[in-house]
Every structure is written in structure tokens, then in C-alpha cells.
Design a protein around this motif. Structure first.
Motif, PDB file in Angstrom:
ATOM      1  N   ASP A 148      -2.010  -5.005  -2.426  1.00  0.00           N
ATOM      2  CA  ASP A 148      -1.339  -5.817  -3.444  1.00  0.00           C
ATOM      3  C   ASP A 148      -1.790  -5.471  -4.856  1.00  0.00           C
ATOM      4  O   ASP A 148      -2.143  -6.341  -5.631  1.00  0.00           O
ATOM      5  CB  ASP A 148      -1.618  -7.299  -3.187  1.00  0.00           C
ATOM      6  CG  ASP A 148      -0.419  -7.946  -2.510  1.00  0.00           C
ATOM      7  OD1 ASP A 148       0.591  -7.251  -2.287  1.00  0.00           O
ATOM      8  OD2 ASP A 148      -0.499  -9.155  -2.204  1.00  0.00           O
ATOM      9  N   GLY A 149      -1.783  -4.165  -5.151  1.00  0.00           N
ATOM     10  CA  GLY A 149      -2.080  -3.722  -6.510  1.00  0.00           C
ATOM     11  C   GLY A 149      -3.529  -3.402  -6.780  1.00  0.00           C
ATOM     12  O   GLY A 149      -3.824  -2.650  -7.703  1.00  0.00           O
ATOM     13  N   LEU A 150      -4.430  -3.915  -5.997  1.00  0.00           N
ATOM     14  CA  LEU A 150      -5.859  -3.690  -6.276  1.00  0.00           C
ATOM     15  C   LEU A 150      -6.467  -2.646  -5.342  1.00  0.00           C
ATOM     16  O   LEU A 150      -5.998  -2.448  -4.228  1.00  0.00           O
ATOM     17  CB  LEU A 150      -6.635  -5.004  -6.134  1.00  0.00           C
ATOM     18  CG  LEU A 150      -6.289  -6.117  -7.118  1.00  0.00           C
ATOM     19  CD1 LEU A 150      -7.190  -7.328  -6.887  1.00  0.00           C
ATOM     20  CD2 LEU A 150      -6.410  -5.647  -8.564  1.00  0.00           C
ATOM     21  N   GLY A 151      -7.536  -2.025  -5.828  1.00  0.00           N
ATOM     22  CA  GLY A 151      -8.336  -1.132  -4.991  1.00  0.00           C
ATOM     23  C   GLY A 151      -8.048   0.350  -5.199  1.00  0.00           C
ATOM     24  O   GLY A 151      -8.757   1.189  -4.648  1.00  0.00           O
ATOM     25  N   ARG A 152      -7.038   0.663  -6.013  1.00  0.00           N
ATOM     26  CA  ARG A 152      -6.687   2.085  -6.185  1.00  0.00           C
ATOM     27  C   ARG A 152      -7.812   2.882  -6.824  1.00  0.00           C
ATOM     28  O   ARG A 152      -7.935   4.081  -6.622  1.00  0.00           O
ATOM     29  CB  ARG A 152      -5.442   2.205  -7.065  1.00  0.00           C
ATOM     30  CG  ARG A 152      -4.184   1.573  -6.465  1.00  0.00           C
ATOM     31  CD  ARG A 152      -2.959   2.074  -7.225  1.00  0.00           C
ATOM     32  NE  ARG A 152      -1.768   1.271  -6.981  1.00  0.00           N
ATOM     33  CZ  ARG A 152      -0.935   1.469  -5.962  1.00  0.00           C
ATOM     34  NH1 ARG A 152      -1.171   2.426  -5.085  1.00  0.00           N
ATOM     35  NH2 ARG A 152       0.128   0.704  -5.812  1.00  0.00           N
ATOM     36  N   ASN A 153      -8.604   2.207  -7.636  1.00  0.00           N
ATOM     37  CA  ASN A 153      -9.666   2.877  -8.395  1.00  0.00           C
ATOM     38  C   ASN A 153     -10.930   3.161  -7.588  1.00  0.00           C
ATOM     39  O   ASN A 153     -11.824   3.830  -8.071  1.00  0.00           O
ATOM     40  CB  ASN A 153     -10.038   2.019  -9.604  1.00  0.00           C
ATOM     41  CG  ASN A 153     -10.435   0.607  -9.187  1.00  0.00           C
ATOM     42  OD1 ASN A 153      -9.889   0.070  -8.214  1.00  0.00           O
ATOM     43  ND2 ASN A 153     -11.362   0.010  -9.877  1.00  0.00           N
ATOM     44  N   LEU A 154     -11.003   2.680  -6.361  1.00  0.00           N
ATOM     45  CA  LEU A 154     -12.215   2.913  -5.576  1.00  0.00           C
ATOM     46  C   LEU A 154     -12.331   4.383  -5.197  1.00  0.00           C
ATOM     47  O   LEU A 154     -11.348   5.004  -4.800  1.00  0.00           O
ATOM     48  CB  LEU A 154     -12.187   2.044  -4.310  1.00  0.00           C
ATOM     49  CG  LEU A 154     -12.170   0.541  -4.567  1.00  0.00           C
ATOM     50  CD1 LEU A 154     -11.818  -0.216  -3.293  1.00  0.00           C
ATOM     51  CD2 LEU A 154     -13.509   0.080  -5.125  1.00  0.00           C
ATOM     52  N   LYS A 155     -13.539   4.921  -5.307  1.00  0.00           N
ATOM     53  CA  LYS A 155     -13.709   6.352  -5.054  1.00  0.00           C
ATOM     54  C   LYS A 155     -13.731   6.667  -3.565  1.00  0.00           C
ATOM     55  O   LYS A 155     -13.308   7.720  -3.139  1.00  0.00           O
ATOM     56  CB  LYS A 155     -15.005   6.826  -5.701  1.00  0.00           C
ATOM     57  CG  LYS A 155     -14.896   6.823  -7.224  1.00  0.00           C
ATOM     58  CD  LYS A 155     -16.182   7.226  -7.882  1.00  0.00           C
ATOM     59  CE  LYS A 155     -15.967   7.275  -9.391  1.00  0.00           C
ATOM     60  NZ  LYS A 155     -17.227   7.170 -10.113  1.00  0.00           N
ATOM     61  N   ASP A 156     -14.279   5.750  -2.792  1.00  0.00           N
ATOM     62  CA  ASP A 156     -14.306   5.923  -1.342  1.00  0.00           C
ATOM     63  C   ASP A 156     -13.130   5.171  -0.737  1.00  0.00           C
ATOM     64  O   ASP A 156     -12.485   4.382  -1.412  1.00  0.00           O
ATOM     65  CB  ASP A 156     -15.599   5.342  -0.761  1.00  0.00           C
ATOM     66  CG  ASP A 156     -16.844   5.983  -1.346  1.00  0.00           C
ATOM     67  OD1 ASP A 156     -16.894   7.230  -1.393  1.00  0.00           O
ATOM     68  OD2 ASP A 156     -17.738   5.246  -1.778  1.00  0.00           O
ATOM     69  N   ILE A 157     -12.897   5.417   0.549  1.00  0.00           N
ATOM     70  CA  ILE A 157     -11.877   4.649   1.266  1.00  0.00           C
ATOM     71  C   ILE A 157     -12.572   3.494   1.981  1.00  0.00           C
ATOM     72  O   ILE A 157     -13.626   3.669   2.594  1.00  0.00           O
ATOM     73  CB  ILE A 157     -11.141   5.550   2.292  1.00  0.00           C
ATOM     74  CG1 ILE A 157     -10.201   6.518   1.570  1.00  0.00           C
ATOM     75  CG2 ILE A 157     -10.359   4.716   3.318  1.00  0.00           C
ATOM     76  CD1 ILE A 157      -8.932   5.905   1.019  1.00  0.00           C
ATOM     77  N   TYR A 158     -11.966   2.323   1.863  1.00  0.00           N
ATOM     78  CA  TYR A 158     -12.490   1.114   2.501  1.00  0.00           C
ATOM     79  C   TYR A 158     -11.485   0.621   3.528  1.00  0.00           C
ATOM     80  O   TYR A 158     -10.268   0.710   3.322  1.00  0.00           O
ATOM     81  CB  TYR A 158     -12.729   0.027   1.452  1.00  0.00           C
ATOM     82  CG  TYR A 158     -13.908   0.320   0.551  1.00  0.00           C
ATOM     83  CD1 TYR A 158     -15.118  -0.331   0.729  1.00  0.00           C
ATOM     84  CD2 TYR A 158     -13.804   1.275  -0.454  1.00  0.00           C
ATOM     85  CE1 TYR A 158     -16.209  -0.054  -0.075  1.00  0.00           C
ATOM     86  CE2 TYR A 158     -14.890   1.570  -1.268  1.00  0.00           C
ATOM     87  CZ  TYR A 158     -16.090   0.896  -1.076  1.00  0.00           C
ATOM     88  OH  TYR A 158     -17.161   1.179  -1.870  1.00  0.00           O
ATOM     89  N   GLN A 159     -12.013   0.078   4.603  1.00  0.00           N
ATOM     90  CA  GLN A 159     -11.161  -0.392   5.693  1.00  0.00           C
ATOM     91  C   GLN A 159     -11.267  -1.908   5.801  1.00  0.00           C
ATOM     92  O   GLN A 159     -12.351  -2.470   5.609  1.00  0.00           O
ATOM     93  CB  GLN A 159     -11.671   0.244   6.985  1.00  0.00           C
ATOM     94  CG  GLN A 159     -10.811  -0.002   8.198  1.00  0.00           C
ATOM     95  CD  GLN A 159     -11.411   0.678   9.422  1.00  0.00           C
ATOM     96  OE1 GLN A 159     -12.586   0.497   9.748  1.00  0.00           O
ATOM     97  NE2 GLN A 159     -10.618   1.479  10.102  1.00  0.00           N
ATOM     98  N   ILE A 160     -10.148  -2.521   6.108  1.00  0.00           N
ATOM     99  CA  ILE A 160     -10.142  -3.991   6.188  1.00  0.00           C
ATOM    100  C   ILE A 160     -11.157  -4.478   7.214  1.00  0.00           C
ATOM    101  O   ILE A 160     -11.337  -3.891   8.264  1.00  0.00           O
ATOM    102  CB  ILE A 160      -8.730  -4.520   6.534  1.00  0.00           C
ATOM    103  CG1 ILE A 160      -8.692  -6.045   6.439  1.00  0.00           C
ATOM    104  CG2 ILE A 160      -8.280  -4.107   7.919  1.00  0.00           C
ATOM    105  CD1 ILE A 160      -7.643  -6.528   5.506  1.00  0.00           C
ATOM    106  N   LYS A 161     -11.807  -5.559   6.820  1.00  0.00           N
ATOM    107  CA  LYS A 161     -12.802  -6.161   7.711  1.00  0.00           C
ATOM    108  C   LYS A 161     -12.233  -7.501   8.120  1.00  0.00           C
ATOM    109  O   LYS A 161     -12.028  -8.369   7.274  1.00  0.00           O
ATOM    110  CB  LYS A 161     -14.090  -6.362   6.911  1.00  0.00           C
ATOM    111  CG  LYS A 161     -15.297  -6.719   7.727  1.00  0.00           C
ATOM    112  CD  LYS A 161     -16.524  -6.706   6.791  1.00  0.00           C
ATOM    113  CE  LYS A 161     -17.839  -6.799   7.530  1.00  0.00           C
ATOM    114  NZ  LYS A 161     -18.110  -7.997   8.231  1.00  0.00           N
ATOM    115  N   GLU A 162     -11.918  -7.621   9.380  1.00  0.00           N
ATOM    116  CA  GLU A 162     -11.362  -8.890   9.840  1.00  0.00           C
ATOM    117  C   GLU A 162     -12.469  -9.935   9.786  1.00  0.00           C
ATOM    118  O   GLU A 162     -13.580  -9.699  10.232  1.00  0.00           O
ATOM    119  CB  GLU A 162     -10.830  -8.777  11.282  1.00  0.00           C
ATOM    120  CG  GLU A 162      -9.809  -7.676  11.500  1.00  0.00           C
ATOM    121  CD  GLU A 162      -8.547  -7.820  10.663  1.00  0.00           C
ATOM    122  OE1 GLU A 162      -8.324  -8.900  10.091  1.00  0.00           O
ATOM    123  OE2 GLU A 162      -7.783  -6.836  10.560  1.00  0.00           O
TER     124      GLU A 162
END
Ligand code: IMP
Ligand code: MG
Length: 379
Positions: free
Chosen positions: A173-187
Motif C-alpha cells: 500500500d505505497g510503503l516499503g519501496r525504499n527498503l534495501k533488503d527484501i522483507y517478508q510478511i510476518k503473520e
């Protein structure tokens, strides 16, 4: 310079979700280099390919890719979108923005991620009608478990499981594009509830039932204080020092005691906070603390009971228990005023996050428990 705390953490918090570090920047870079090398080997040095990045997600991938590509190349971007939030809507929008002359060119689509393949098939449909010499597709990330199309993907960087990711151009939803690493959703599997209610609302009764039903650790600030003082822990002695002087225990001391209590239960399925937080500062500290642990408060549930009924209940209780503070209606009413004055700010705090749930605390005990469960079962 402003420091973005999300940039470095193992866990990041975007909107209402937590994500944990999944693929490092250096591993991504290796995959990009490898893709560029393989494509160059196939195309050769005689041809200048046109790379077409799919916006918005591919902007970072495309920027790194063209610089990793060993030969000359051109780059352009088109726009398509199929995602609102985290669910594939299945509908893809029109393709916008291709202005280059692509006649007899080798065109290579650069996708950041291919999930169901809906976006990809729309791109294929469009390009198939165009007089290109050859159309190839490269994607940095690929989710093989959900890909439903019979289309061929020529180059794949990294295959990943069917879990939502953010970073390196990809967003939630628009956020997180600037992160250098890839992050995975944590349920979020923990259920963390703040329970609220004025004296006499039945909080203790309901807390005991919820604790039992959900296997939650019940943290009652009063009990935690008394236990720490009795066991003469450092924090307990510190708290006692303030109490003995007739001062309020500072937020820091209360917060540290509560944190210690949470830390004592690393395997907990969740916590039921009772009597904490009491101030906005405590609520903020609790949020930051839980966030760092990859979890959060799901709900603040308040038992709402009309004041007259509460007065009646407490007077009744006073007759049995002999508690003097429960025997005088005007003293009781004063306690409610205090309760409302002190909790209004917290109600506000959680309401702004959509986490405030008022429950009708009038009626049968089991029916009220049922209402509470309906709120908690959503999480
Ligand atoms: P598809 O049409 O289902 O293949 O999805 C393609 C588009 O959905 C991508 O270009 C992304 O914009 C978005 N998308 C799919 N999976 C993810 C993900 O895990 N994180 C972020 N965006 C995603
Ligand atoms: Mg995309």
C-alpha cells in the motif's frame, strides 16, 4: 540527516503489518548481475535491446539492471497495476506510456515480481500485436506456487514462496519501496489485548475467562507491582522508593516492570494487559516494545457499563466486603470521573489506530464473554 529506522531493522512495520528481513541487498545484487549476464549472453554485443520496466515496482530493479548489463541498451517504462493492498484483484489496468519505436526491436520486459501472472498476460496481449522482432520476459522475483498462466518466463532471478514481500521497489500500500533488503510478511500469531473497564465493570471476571480460553498470559499491573516489591527486585525497590515518598511511580519504572514480565514468557500465545497502559507515554512504549518483538496490540477492549449500574454493583459489593471505598456513592462516582478522565486519552490513542472496541458490559457473564471473544477471534 533524518534516519529511517526501518532501513536497518530485522523487522519493519508498515501500516498494520510486520515484515521480517528475508533476502539481503547483496543477494539481490547477485541475482540482478546474473540476470544481466545471462541476457547479454543470449542477445550478444551486436544488438541494442530495449528494456521495458513495469512501473512502479520495477524502478529500482531496472536502475540496477541497466547498470549491470554489460552492453549498450535503451530503457523505457510502462505502467500497469493490479494490486490494491495485498490481494490480487485479478483485474489489470490499461498499459500506459510506451512511446519508443519498437518495430523490429528485441524487447525485454523487466518485472519486479510475477505472482499470479495476470499482469504478465496483459503485457503479452499488448506486445503480441506490436511488430517487435522478439519479446522476452525477465522477472527479479517469481512465485511459482501461484503462477497460473501457461506463458513462458525467459529469465527468473529468485523464486520465492507465496508470501507477500516488500522492499527493493516493492510496496505494501505505497510503503516499503525504499527498503534495501527484501522483507517478508510476518503473520501475527500472538493475540495481545488491553482490557479496560471502570471499577465494578467485571474486568477481573472476564479477564480470567479470556486468559483460560486463549491461553493468554494475564499481566495485571497491580499484581506485578506487588510481586516485585515482595520479591525485592531492583525495579520493585525503585517503585517502593517512590510509593513510600507518596510519589507516583514514574512511567519508566512501570514500563520496565511490564517489559520484564513479557520477557519472562517467551512462549506466550499472547498477553492480556490489565491496568496498563495508563498513560499515552506507556502506550507508546508498549507499542515500540511489541513492535521490536514483531508483534503488536490487537485491540483495546473496554467494558462499558452505565454509571448508575456500576454504583449499584459497588454498593452491593461494599455491603459484603466491608470495603469502605465501596460504601459511599459519592466516592464511587468520583472514582468513575477519575477513571474517565484518565482513560479518555488511551481510548483516543487506540481509537485512532482502529483498535478500540467498546463492549456492552451489562448482562449475563457468559454473554459478555461471548462478545469479547467475537472481538478477539478477528485476530
Ligand atoms: P500478478 O499480476 O498477480 O502476477 O502480480 C503482479 C503485480 O502484483 C506485481 O507487479 C506487484 O505490483 C504486485 N505484487 C505481487 N506480489 C507481490 C508481493 O509479494 N509484494 C508486493 N507486490 C506484489
Ligand atoms: Mg509490478
Amino acid at each position: 540527516m533524518l534516519f529511517n529506522s526501518n532501513q536497518m531493522s530485522e523487522i519493519v512495520h508498515l501500516h498494520d503489518k510486520h515484515f521480517e528481513r528475508f533476502i539481503s541487498e547483496s543477494r539481490i545484487q547477485k541475482a540482478v548481475d546474473q540476470l544481466a549476464k545471462s541476457i547479454y549472453e543470449d542477445i550478444g554485443s551486436d544488438e541494442i535491446p530495449l528494456f521495458v520496466g513495469i512501473l512502479n515496482g520495477s524502478f529500482i530493479f531496472a536502475a540496477d539492471f541497466v547498470r549491470a548489463y554489460p552492453g549498450d541498451s535503451e530503457i523505457s517504462f510502462i505502467k500497469l497495476a493490479s494490486y490494491a493492498g495485498m490481494d490480487s484483484t485479478g483485474k489489470v489496468k490499461q498499459l500506459l506510456g510506451l512511446s519508443e519505436d519498437i518495430k523490429d526491436r528485441t524487447v525485454i520486459i523487466l518485472e519486479d515480481i510475477i505472482d499470479t501472472g495476470n499482469t504478465l498476460s496483459k503485457i503479452y496481449d499488448t506486445f503480441e500485436k506490436l511488430p517487435v522482432k522478439e519479446l522476452k520476459l525477465a522477472t527479479l522475483f517469481f512465485k511459482p506456487d501461484v503462477f497460473t498462466k501457461a506463458l513462458h518466463i525467459d529469465y527468473i532471478g529468485i523464486s520465492i514462496p507465496d508470501k507477500f514481500i516488500v522492499g527493493y521497489g516493492l510496496d505494501y500500500d505505497g510503503l516499503g519501496r525504499n527498503l534495501k533488503d527484501i522483507y517478508q510478511i510476518k503473520e501475527n500469531i500472538m493475540k495481545n489485548i488491553v482490557i479496560f473497564g471502570p471499577p465494578g465493570a467485571g474486568k477481573g471476571t472476564q479477564a480470567a475467562r479470556l486468559k483460560e480460553h486463549y491461553q493468554l498470559v494475564h499481566i495485571s499491573t497491580g499484581d506485578v507491582f506487588r510481586a516485585n516489591i515482595k520479591e525485592k527486585t531492583d525495579l520493585g525497590m525503585l517503585a517502593k522508593h517512590y510509593i513510600d515518598k507518596g510519589d507516583l511511580v514514574p512511567d519508566e519504572v512501570t514500563i520496565d516492570m511490564l517489559k520484564a514480565e513479557v520477557e519472562k514468557n517467551p512462549e506466550a500465545k499472547g498477553f492480556l494487559f490489565d491496568g496498563f497502559p495508563r498513560t499515552e507515554k506507556q502506550a507508546l512504549a508498549l507499542d515500540a516494545f511489541l513492535q521490536a518483538k514483531g508483534t503488536m496490540i490487537n485491540a483495546m477492549i473496554a467494558l462499558e457499563v452505565p454509571e448508575d449500574e456500576l454504583v449499584r454493583r459497588l454498593l452491593e459489593r461494599g455491603k459484603i466486603s466491608g470495603r469502605t471505598d465501596d460504601q459511599d456513592a459519592s466516592k464511587i462516582r468520583y472514582r468513575f470521573k477519575e477513571y474517565e478522565r484518565k482513560t479518555a486519552v488511551l481510548k483516543d490513542y487506540y481509537q485512532k489506530q482502529g483498535k478500540y472496541f467498546g463492549i456492552n458490559g451489562l448482562g449475563d457473564i457468559s454473554e459478555i464473554t461471548q462478545l469479547l471473544k467475537e472481538v478477539i477471534d478477528q485476530f
